[in-house]
Design a protein around this motif. Structure first.
Motif, short mmCIF file in Angstrom:
data_model
loop_
_atom_site.label_atom_id
_atom_site.label_comp_id
_atom_site.label_asym_id
_atom_site.label_seq_id
_atom_site.Cartn_x
_atom_site.Cartn_y
_atom_site.Cartn_z
N UNK A 194 0.83 -1.20 0.00
CA UNK A 194 0.00 0.00 0.00
C UNK A 194 0.86 1.26 0.00
N UNK A 195 1.94 1.22 0.78
CA UNK A 195 2.85 2.37 0.82
C UNK A 195 3.51 2.60 -0.54
N UNK A 196 3.95 1.51 -1.18
CA UNK A 196 4.60 1.64 -2.48
C UNK A 196 3.64 2.17 -3.53
N UNK A 197 2.38 1.74 -3.48
CA UNK A 197 1.39 2.26 -4.43
C UNK A 197 1.17 3.76 -4.22
N UNK A 198 1.22 4.19 -2.97
CA UNK A 198 1.10 5.62 -2.69
C UNK A 198 2.31 6.39 -3.23
N UNK A 199 3.49 5.81 -3.03
CA UNK A 199 4.72 6.46 -3.52
C UNK A 199 4.68 6.62 -5.04
N UNK A 200 4.25 5.56 -5.74
CA UNK A 200 4.22 5.60 -7.20
C UNK A 200 2.94 6.22 -7.75
N UNK A 201 2.02 6.57 -6.85
CA UNK A 201 0.75 7.21 -7.22
C UNK A 201 -0.06 6.34 -8.18
N UNK A 202 -0.18 5.06 -7.81
CA UNK A 202 -1.02 4.15 -8.57
C UNK A 202 -2.10 3.58 -7.64
N UNK A 203 -3.23 3.24 -8.22
CA UNK A 203 -4.39 2.81 -7.44
C UNK A 203 -4.28 1.34 -7.05
N UNK A 204 -4.40 1.06 -5.77
CA UNK A 204 -4.34 -0.33 -5.31
C UNK A 204 -5.75 -0.90 -5.24
N UNK A 205 -5.88 -2.15 -5.64
CA UNK A 205 -7.17 -2.84 -5.59
C UNK A 205 -7.21 -3.83 -4.44
N UNK A 206 -7.46 -5.09 -4.77
CA UNK A 206 -7.58 -6.13 -3.75
C UNK A 206 -6.21 -6.71 -3.39
N UNK A 207 -6.09 -7.11 -2.13
CA UNK A 207 -4.93 -7.90 -1.69
C UNK A 207 -5.49 -9.13 -0.99
N UNK A 208 -5.30 -10.30 -1.57
CA UNK A 208 -5.86 -11.53 -1.04
C UNK A 208 -4.77 -12.55 -0.79
N UNK A 209 -5.02 -13.41 0.19
CA UNK A 209 -4.03 -14.44 0.50
C UNK A 209 -4.06 -15.58 -0.51
N UNK A 210 -5.28 -15.97 -0.93
CA UNK A 210 -5.43 -17.13 -1.80
C UNK A 210 -6.45 -16.86 -2.90
N UNK A 211 -6.28 -17.50 -4.05
CA UNK A 211 -7.24 -17.29 -5.15
C UNK A 211 -8.57 -18.01 -4.97
N UNK A 212 -8.63 -19.06 -4.16
CA UNK A 212 -9.80 -19.94 -4.18
C UNK A 212 -11.13 -19.23 -3.96
N UNK A 213 -11.27 -18.34 -2.97
CA UNK A 213 -12.58 -17.67 -2.81
C UNK A 213 -13.04 -16.96 -4.08
N UNK A 214 -12.11 -16.27 -4.74
CA UNK A 214 -12.44 -15.58 -5.98
C UNK A 214 -12.75 -16.53 -7.12
N UNK A 215 -12.03 -17.66 -7.18
CA UNK A 215 -12.28 -18.65 -8.23
C UNK A 215 -13.64 -19.32 -8.06
N UNK A 216 -14.02 -19.58 -6.81
CA UNK A 216 -15.34 -20.16 -6.54
C UNK A 216 -16.42 -19.22 -7.06
N UNK A 217 -16.27 -17.94 -6.76
CA UNK A 217 -17.24 -16.93 -7.21
C UNK A 217 -17.25 -16.87 -8.74
N UNK A 218 -16.07 -16.90 -9.35
CA UNK A 218 -15.97 -16.79 -10.81
C UNK A 218 -16.65 -17.98 -11.51
N UNK A 219 -16.42 -19.18 -11.00
CA UNK A 219 -16.92 -20.38 -11.69
C UNK A 219 -18.36 -20.73 -11.31
N UNK A 220 -18.91 -20.08 -10.31
CA UNK A 220 -20.33 -20.30 -10.01
C UNK A 220 -21.21 -19.67 -11.08
#
Length: 281
Positions: free
Chosen positions: A255-281
């Motif tokens: 988050x600090x590096x994104x602020x330094x480079x002035x770029x927008x940060x989105x999601x930070x997740x530990x694992x893909x599985x929750x998102x993959x379950x949502x995607x494939x449902x």
């Protein structure tokens, strides 16, 4: 009737599975199924011994979505498909890369930059349907900036070069009780050296606040930004999303590096599985 789906997300170290049935889902973990480390016979044996017991009360699997490391190589894809087809003859099988798993899990059907910071590192620009640009790591020896192996290698360097101050040297020796000879043998003479190196990244997480530790983390993650993210023109237009144990553990630095480079940060997740379950449902 809803199809019965099996999703797998495999890294070098472990593989997470999710069985999706009409009214329930179950998640379980096995060792990683990396074609860099295992042949087809080994993979077949692992799936038979570690996966099938979780499926014994299930009717035939209709769809399999297998995401993993090393699957940009078509020979590896063919091998993985052949192994799965032997065990799941009726299933429709889709084999994809771990970076597509990250993109689908983080961005869904939207445009964005997806990054993996785990044992290894990778990144891509995803247009909501497919990967348009990819800046992959070049392996833990030559690159993988920002990864667990990259950060773990820095820890080992600081230890073996006696760069750590006496306090950190004491903490390292107390935690690991390793001789330099043992470390070098594990890195240069034993298999799975990237996994071994990545194991030392935990030392950074456990000693946050010490200036040397913070410098290693910040420099290692900044190397990822410099070598990879800043080469996408899309970073100024779409959010940057991260997935993986390193990203999740050091999210404050990202988050600090994104602020330094002035770029927008989105999601930070530990694992893909929750998102993959949502995607494939």
């Amino acid at each position: 009737m809803m199809a019965i789906k099996l999703i797998a997300d495999s890294g070098a170290t472990k593989c997470e599975w999710c069985l999706i049935q009409p009214r329930k889902k179950s998640i379980f973990t096995t060792q990683g199924l990396s074609p860099y480390f295992f042949g087809s016979d080994d993979m077949l044996e692992i799936i038979q011994s570690e996966v099938l017991p979780h499926l014994k009360h299930t009717t035939a699997i209709d769809e399999i979505y297998f995401y993993g490391t090393g699957l940009s190589n078509m020979n590896h894809v063919k091998m993985m498909r052949s192994v799965l087809k032997k065990l799941f003859k009726q299933a429709t099988i889709e084999i994809n890369t771990d970076i597509l798993a990250a993109a689908r899990a983080l961005c869904g059907h939207e445009k964005g930059i997806a990054c993996i910071l785990g044992t290894g590192s990778n990144s891509c620009y995803f247009n909501g349907k497919k990967i348009i640009k990819n800046s992959p790591g070049i392996g833990y020896i030559l690159g993988d900036e920002g990864s667990g192996a990259y950060l773990g290698k820095k820890v080992i360097q600081y230890y073996l070069y006696n760069t750590f101050d006496p306090e950190l040297m004491h903490r390292f020796n107390k935690k690991y009780a390793l001789t330099p000879k043992e470390i070098l043998e594990n890195v240069y003479q034993q298999p799975l050296a990237s996994r071994y190196l990545a194991g030392f990244a935990i030392f950074l997480a456990e000693n946050r606040g010490h200036y040397m530790i913070e410098n290693i983390i910040e420099d290692g993650l900044n190397d990822f930004f410099y070598q990879h993210l800043l080469k996408y023109k899309e970073i100024w237009e779409y959010p940057i999303n991260f997935i993986g144990s390193v990203a999740f553990g050091f999210s404050d630095i990202l988050q600090e590096l994104c602020q330094v480079y002035e770029i927008k940060i989105g999601k930070i997740q530990q694992k893909p599985m929750p998102g993959l379950i949502e995607y494939h449902r």
